[in-house]
Motif scaffolding. Structure first.
Motif, PDB file in Angstrom:
ATOM      1  N   PRO A  20       0.809  -1.234   0.000  1.00 17.13           N
ATOM      2  CA  PRO A  20       0.000   0.000   0.000  1.00 17.13           C
ATOM      3  C   PRO A  20       0.833   1.270   0.000  1.00 17.13           C
ATOM      4  N   LEU A  21       1.941   1.261   0.734  1.00 15.70           N
ATOM      5  CA  LEU A  21       2.797   2.455   0.755  1.00 15.70           C
ATOM      6  C   LEU A  21       3.466   2.660  -0.592  1.00 15.70           C
ATOM      7  N   ALA A  22       3.835   1.561  -1.268  1.00 20.96           N
ATOM      8  CA  ALA A  22       4.451   1.680  -2.593  1.00 20.96           C
ATOM      9  C   ALA A  22       3.460   2.231  -3.614  1.00 20.96           C
ATOM     10  N   ARG A  23       2.163   1.935  -3.435  1.00 17.94           N
ATOM     11  CA  ARG A  23       1.146   2.431  -4.374  1.00 17.94           C
ATOM     12  C   ARG A  23       0.639   3.822  -4.013  1.00 17.94           C
ATOM     13  N   ALA A  24       0.922   4.269  -2.799  1.00 18.99           N
ATOM     14  CA  ALA A  24       0.379   5.551  -2.328  1.00 18.99           C
ATOM     15  C   ALA A  24       0.926   6.717  -3.147  1.00 18.99           C
ATOM     16  N   ARG A  25       0.045   7.619  -3.512  1.00 21.42           N
ATOM     17  CA  ARG A  25       0.450   8.797  -4.281  1.00 21.42           C
ATOM     18  C   ARG A  25       0.689  10.016  -3.389  1.00 21.42           C
ATOM     19  N   TRP A  26       0.134   9.986  -2.186  1.00 23.86           N
ATOM     20  CA  TRP A  26       0.348  11.134  -1.295  1.00 23.86           C
ATOM     21  C   TRP A  26       1.821  11.231  -0.883  1.00 23.86           C
ATOM     22  N   VAL A  27       2.547  10.112  -0.924  1.00 24.98           N
ATOM     23  CA  VAL A  27       3.976  10.146  -0.579  1.00 24.98           C
ATOM     24  C   VAL A  27       4.750  10.978  -1.591  1.00 24.98           C
ATOM     25  N   ARG A  29       4.011  13.728  -2.803  1.00 26.59           N
ATOM     26  CA  ARG A  29       3.935  15.163  -2.520  1.00 26.59           C
ATOM     27  C   ARG A  29       5.117  15.639  -1.675  1.00 26.59           C
ATOM     28  N   SER A  30       5.671  14.749  -0.857  1.00 24.86           N
ATOM     29  CA  SER A  30       6.833  15.088  -0.025  1.00 24.86           C
ATOM     30  C   SER A  30       7.827  13.934  -0.092  1.00 24.86           C
ATOM     31  N   PRO A  31       8.616  13.875  -1.169  1.00 23.65           N
ATOM     32  CA  PRO A  31       9.506  12.719  -1.375  1.00 23.65           C
ATOM     33  C   PRO A  31      10.492  12.480  -0.235  1.00 23.65           C
ATOM     34  N   ARG A  32      11.021  13.557   0.350  1.00 21.57           N
ATOM     35  CA  ARG A  32      12.011  13.354   1.404  1.00 21.57           C
ATOM     36  C   ARG A  32      11.392  12.673   2.620  1.00 21.57           C
ATOM     37  N   THR A  33      10.159  13.058   2.957  1.00 22.53           N
ATOM     38  CA  THR A  33       9.450  12.385   4.046  1.00 22.53           C
ATOM     39  C   THR A  33       9.200  10.933   3.694  1.00 22.53           C
ATOM     40  N   GLY A  34       8.823  10.683   2.444  1.00 19.70           N
ATOM     41  CA  GLY A  34       8.598   9.314   2.006  1.00 19.70           C
ATOM     42  C   GLY A  34       9.859   8.471   2.090  1.00 19.70           C
ATOM     43  N   ALA A 213      13.804   4.258  -5.003  1.00 20.93           N
ATOM     44  CA  ALA A 213      14.483   4.799  -6.177  1.00 20.93           C
ATOM     45  C   ALA A 213      13.627   5.868  -6.855  1.00 20.93           C
ATOM     46  N   LEU A 214      12.313   5.621  -6.922  1.00 10.96           N
ATOM     47  CA  LEU A 214      11.420   6.611  -7.523  1.00 10.96           C
ATOM     48  C   LEU A 214      11.362   7.881  -6.682  1.00 10.96           C
ATOM     49  N   LEU A 215      11.276   7.741  -5.364  1.00  7.45           N
ATOM     50  CA  LEU A 215      11.210   8.916  -4.499  1.00  7.45           C
ATOM     51  C   LEU A 215      12.505   9.718  -4.535  1.00  7.45           C
ATOM     52  N   VAL A 216      13.629   9.027  -4.677  1.00  7.46           N
ATOM     53  CA  VAL A 216      14.915   9.725  -4.802  1.00  7.46           C
ATOM     54  C   VAL A 216      14.917  10.602  -6.048  1.00  7.46           C
ATOM     55  N   GLU A 217      14.418  10.059  -7.161  1.00 11.44           N
ATOM     56  CA  GLU A 217      14.343  10.849  -8.392  1.00 11.44           C
ATOM     57  C   GLU A 217      13.356  12.007  -8.247  1.00 11.44           C
ATOM     58  N   MET A 218      12.238  11.741  -7.574  1.00  9.10           N
ATOM     59  CA  MET A 218      11.255  12.818  -7.369  1.00  9.10           C
ATOM     60  C   MET A 218      11.818  13.911  -6.473  1.00  9.10           C
ATOM     61  N   ARG A 219      12.624  13.528  -5.508  1.00 10.45           N
ATOM     62  CA  ARG A 219      13.261  14.533  -4.658  1.00 10.45           C
ATOM     63  C   ARG A 219      14.211  15.403  -5.480  1.00 10.45           C
ATOM     64  N   ALA A 220      14.989  14.779  -6.361  1.00 10.33           N
ATOM     65  CA  ALA A 220      15.891  15.551  -7.222  1.00 10.33           C
ATOM     66  C   ALA A 220      15.091  16.432  -8.177  1.00 10.33           C
ATOM     67  N   ASP A 221      13.969  15.919  -8.697  1.00 10.19           N
ATOM     68  CA  ASP A 221      13.092  16.741  -9.545  1.00 10.19           C
ATOM     69  C   ASP A 221      12.570  17.943  -8.768  1.00 10.19           C
TER      70      ASP A 221
END
Length: 298
Positions: A20-27, A29-34, A213-221
């Motif tokens: 569920p956390l991997a599918r969550a989209r609210w994460v 919004r704040s990649p570093r928290t995720g 890995a996706l959140l790391v890229e989103m954080r850089a974005d």
């Protein structure tokens, strides 16, 4: 609730939460928290997996884990019911912990060697440009951009990327890669990659690694969009992704992670999670990690 049951319940909870956390989209919004949540979730999952084996092995002692472990290692008389099976389970727990530490150490040594060789190659074939200070340019027709992390992190772009992108788009790409270098995203990814290498058949480990890995890229974005227009980064990302070039081992490329999801996030321009929500999520993560620690250490 005794230690074994408590650790087992926490382990099951961590396992159930992964998908569920991997599918969550609210994460998103704040990649570093995720990223921090995933780090705490993985740490809890590992500690509980090791802790369950140790707790079962020491259960005949009927005492807390540190005291029982001290009695076992100290050669105290074995309690009734302490069988060879308990010894096997206990040793299995220690073997799991040792294997995880060894996998992490080997992954670190391996990636350091790969990056050292790559830097030696770059010293021979790459060049610098006064207009792009601190950036190495690789003469190659394909559109490539990546960061080679480390204490002496290097951002590399190809001449093909410089030709295909406008100066503003190049600046957006460089801001993205410089975030990887500045925030040491390689250290974020390393434990997940090590665990994935150690447990390749466990799909949940792969789910965790891909989500981080996706959140790391989103954080850089996210950081790149603060310095440059989101539209410029989205355009650059689309153009670079068309080349479908995989970054070299040990490097972090701008097209790592799910490009379509990242483009959707950039186009949507969602606001970050409220500060209170982020603090509550991190507090929950701290409580989660403290659960196995309270049994394994105290």
């Amino acid at each position: 609730m005794n230690a074994t049951l408590h650790l087992l319940v926490t382990l099951v909870l961590c396992t159930v939460v992964v998908r569920p956390l991997a599918r969550a989209r609210w994460v998103w919004r704040s990649p570093r928290t995720g990223i921090l949540l995933w780090q705490m979730l993985m740490l809890t999952w590992v500690l509980c997996a090791v802790g369950v084996a140790v707790a079962i092995g020491l259960s005949p002692y009927g005492r807390d884990i540190p005291t029982a472990l001290s009695s076992w290692l100290g050669g105290a008389p074995r309690p009734a019911g302490f069988t060879a099976l308990h010894v096997v389970v206990l040793v299995t727990g220690f073997a799991m912990a040792a294997g995880l530490v060894a996998a992490l150490a080997w992954s670190w040594i391996r990636v350091v060697r790969i990056r050292r060789r790559h830097r030696d190659i770059l010293a021979l074939v790459a060049r610098e440009d006064e207009e792009l200070p601190g950036v190495l340019i690789l003469d190659h027709p394909l559109t490539v951009a990546y960061c080679l992390p480390g204490l002496r992190a290097q951002v590399v772009v190809s001449s093909g990327a410089l030709a295909a992108l406008s100066p503003a788009e190049v600046a957006a790409v460089l801001a993205h890669e410089q975030t990887h270098a500045r925030e040491r995203h390689d250290l974020v990814l390393l434990p997940f990659a090590a665990l994935r290498r150690l447990l390749p058949r466990i799909r949940l480990v792969g789910v965790m690694a891909e989500a981080v890995a996706l959140l790391v890229e989103m954080r850089a974005d996210e950081c790149a969009c603060r310095d440059q227009s989101p539209g410029l980064l989205a355009t650059a990302l689309r153009r670079v992704s068309q080349s479908a070039v995989v970054p070299p081992p040990g490097a972090i490329g701008i097209t790592d992670g799910a490009v379509a999801a990242r483009l959707a996030r950039i186009d949507r321009a969602s606001s970050p999670l409220p500060l209170l929500a982020r603090l509550l999520l991190l507090l929950g993560g701290v409580v989660l990690v403290s659960t196995p620690l309270s049994f394994l250490v105290v």
